[in-house]
Design a protein around this motif. Structure first.
Motif, short mmCIF file in Angstrom:
data_model
loop_
_atom_site.label_atom_id
_atom_site.label_comp_id
_atom_site.label_asym_id
_atom_site.label_seq_id
_atom_site.Cartn_x
_atom_site.Cartn_y
_atom_site.Cartn_z
N SER A 146 0.15 -6.24 -4.17
CA SER A 146 1.00 -6.61 -3.04
C SER A 146 0.64 -5.71 -1.86
O SER A 146 0.00 -4.67 -2.03
CB SER A 146 2.49 -6.47 -3.40
N VAL A 148 1.60 -3.15 -0.13
CA VAL A 148 2.54 -2.02 -0.11
C VAL A 148 2.05 -0.87 0.74
O VAL A 148 2.79 0.07 1.00
CB VAL A 148 2.82 -1.51 -1.55
N SER A 171 7.98 2.56 2.13
CA SER A 171 8.66 2.22 0.88
C SER A 171 8.84 0.71 0.75
O SER A 171 9.08 0.01 1.74
CB SER A 171 10.03 2.90 0.81
N HIS A 172 8.72 0.24 -0.47
CA HIS A 172 8.93 -1.17 -0.79
C HIS A 172 9.65 -1.24 -2.13
O HIS A 172 9.47 -0.36 -2.98
CB HIS A 172 7.60 -1.93 -0.92
N ILE A 174 9.63 -3.47 -5.36
CA ILE A 174 8.90 -4.53 -6.04
C ILE A 174 9.57 -4.80 -7.38
O ILE A 174 10.17 -3.90 -7.98
CB ILE A 174 7.40 -4.17 -6.23
N LYS A 182 11.39 1.06 -6.76
CA LYS A 182 11.22 1.44 -5.36
C LYS A 182 9.94 2.26 -5.26
O LYS A 182 9.89 3.41 -5.71
CB LYS A 182 12.42 2.25 -4.86
N THR A 184 7.13 4.14 -3.13
CA THR A 184 6.84 4.78 -1.84
C THR A 184 5.39 5.23 -1.84
O THR A 184 4.96 5.98 -2.72
CB THR A 184 7.76 5.99 -1.59
#
Length: 409
Positions: A146, A148, A171-172, A174, A182, A184
């Motif tokens: 992804s 990120v 940060s995402h 997924i 989370k 980062t």
């Protein structure tokens, strides 16, 4: 003349003889066949209904020991140290597990933990370090399939190269299979891009320690949060240029200075620029240089918990540094869509172990050692920082500038 013998002269009672029905209990009895005997595990006896309980005994769980020189033995955890010299031949020992007579449900703790983790999710913070153009962001995007990490192909002509190393954290959240993470990604643009790279690792070291400090301040508060936000760096991927010769002095210096404060995993970037022979020789040379410089990368040998861990980690250490290729573009190969890099002579498949070691890195980083990376960060690196900080402050809460101003009023 009374038949009662005073306690002080009462003779030592003999162990009662085994009743004829002990060895073969009735079909309706829920207890397995048991024999009698006093030993390190206390008295091993049949159900209370099958044999008379001696005076002073509590349901067969304690050995006889009231005024006759015996010491009380609880649930088979201690041996009876009286002069009778009974051996340690009881039914259970202190090191072994007790035999359960029915299902309790202890094994459901794993499912309970899984449900709780799926509700709350967890954090994972990864830092990427290396000079521009080595495909750091692309590799992280490939790892987690992804977008990120930020996309950057280096510095544009009209863009100023920063004079110092910058720290950029993105940060995402997924989710896969109901599990939320989370993630980062901490990028370090500007590292190694200057003419003079002296002390260019200092902003990175400062950032890592700042995250430890944040966690420590939350931890020592009188009123703590139910769940302390974890921004500590769990893993640092260090990208080595595929020169085929040796490590740069900057590579050695960075890993030497930060290996004791963060989990460093060295990787050889853009490994498709090396032949198979060049790749193997370069990997061996890098391992030798790291060993000669006294640099310990993750997984460290002293943190192996047991022989099984040591065996698994030895294989990983022998394969490191992983020679990887990153790509977030898909191509058609033999009727399948694969991640790869298209060249004039064919397609380099990222997840093909015959082309590069990306799959090994992914399995190691995410599928087998992700939790261990978090545990080593908390139990080793953070604890080292915490002990140092508390010693500096005499074991008290670190005094902030605001606290100092208030005390002077």
């Amino acid at each position: 003349m009374s038949d009662i013998v005073p306690p002080e002269v009462r003779p030592k009672p003999a162990v009662p003889a085994k009743p004829p029905n002990v060895g073969a209990p009735s079909p309706s009895s829920p207890f397995p066949p048991q024999g009698l005997g006093v030993g390190g595990g206390g008295i091993s006896a049949p159900p209370p209904s099958a044999i008379p309980v001696p005076i002073g005994s509590h349901g067969g769980s304690h050995s006889v020991g009231h005024g006759i020189g015996h010491s009380v033995s609880h649930a088979g955890s201690h041996a009876a140290p009286h002069s009778g010299g009974h051996g340690h031949g009881g039914s259970h020992s202190s090191s072994g597990g007790s035999t359960l007579l029915g299902y309790i449900g202890i094994d459901t703790i794993i499912e309970q933990m899984r449900k709780k983790t799926m509700k709350t999710g967890f954090d994972f913070n990864i830092m990427v370090v290396g000079h521009s153009g080595l495909g750091k962001s692309t590799l992280v995007n490939t790892l987690f399939k992804s977008q990120v990490s930020r996309r950057s192909a280096g510095w544009a002509r009209d863009e100023k190269i920063p004079k110092t190393v910058e720290i950029k954290a993105v940060s995402h959240v997924i989710e896969e299979g109901g599990v939320k993470m989370k993630l980062t990604v901490v990028d370090t643009p500007g590292f190694g891009d200057q003419i003079n790279n002296d002390n260019c690792w200092e902003p990175i070291s400062k950032y890592i320690n700042e995250q430890y400090e944040k966690f420590l301040k939350e931890e020592v508060n009188i009123t703590r949060k139910k769940r302390i936000p974890d921004t500590r760096v769990h893993c640092c991927l260090y990208f080595i240029s595929p020169t085929g010769h040796s490590l740069r002095q900057l590579d050695t210096e960075f890993m030497k200075r930060l290996s004791h404060s963060v989990n460093i995993i060295p990787v050889i970037a853009k490994a498709d620029t090396l032949t198979i022979e060049e790749r193997q020789e370069f990997k061996q040379r890098v391992r030798k240089e790291l060993e000669m410089s006294g640099i310990e990368f993750y997984p460290q040998k002293e943190f192996d918990d047991d022989m099984e861990d040591k065996s698994d980690n030895d294989k990983i250490r022998e394969a490191m540094p992983f020679a990887v290729v990153g790509s977030d573009k898909e191509y058609q190969v033999n009727g399948k869509r694969v991640l790869g890099r298209k060249t004039a002579w064919g397609i380099v498949e990222v997840e093909n172990p015959n082309h590069c070691e990306f799959a090994q890195l992914r399995d190691f980083l995410i599928r087998s050692h992700l939790q261990d990376l978090k545990e080593v960060t908390h139990n080793i690196h953070y604890e080292t920082y915490r002990a140092k900080r508390l010693n500096e402050n005499g074991g008290l809460h670190p005094i902030s500038s605001a606290d100092t101003q208030e005390s002077n009023l």
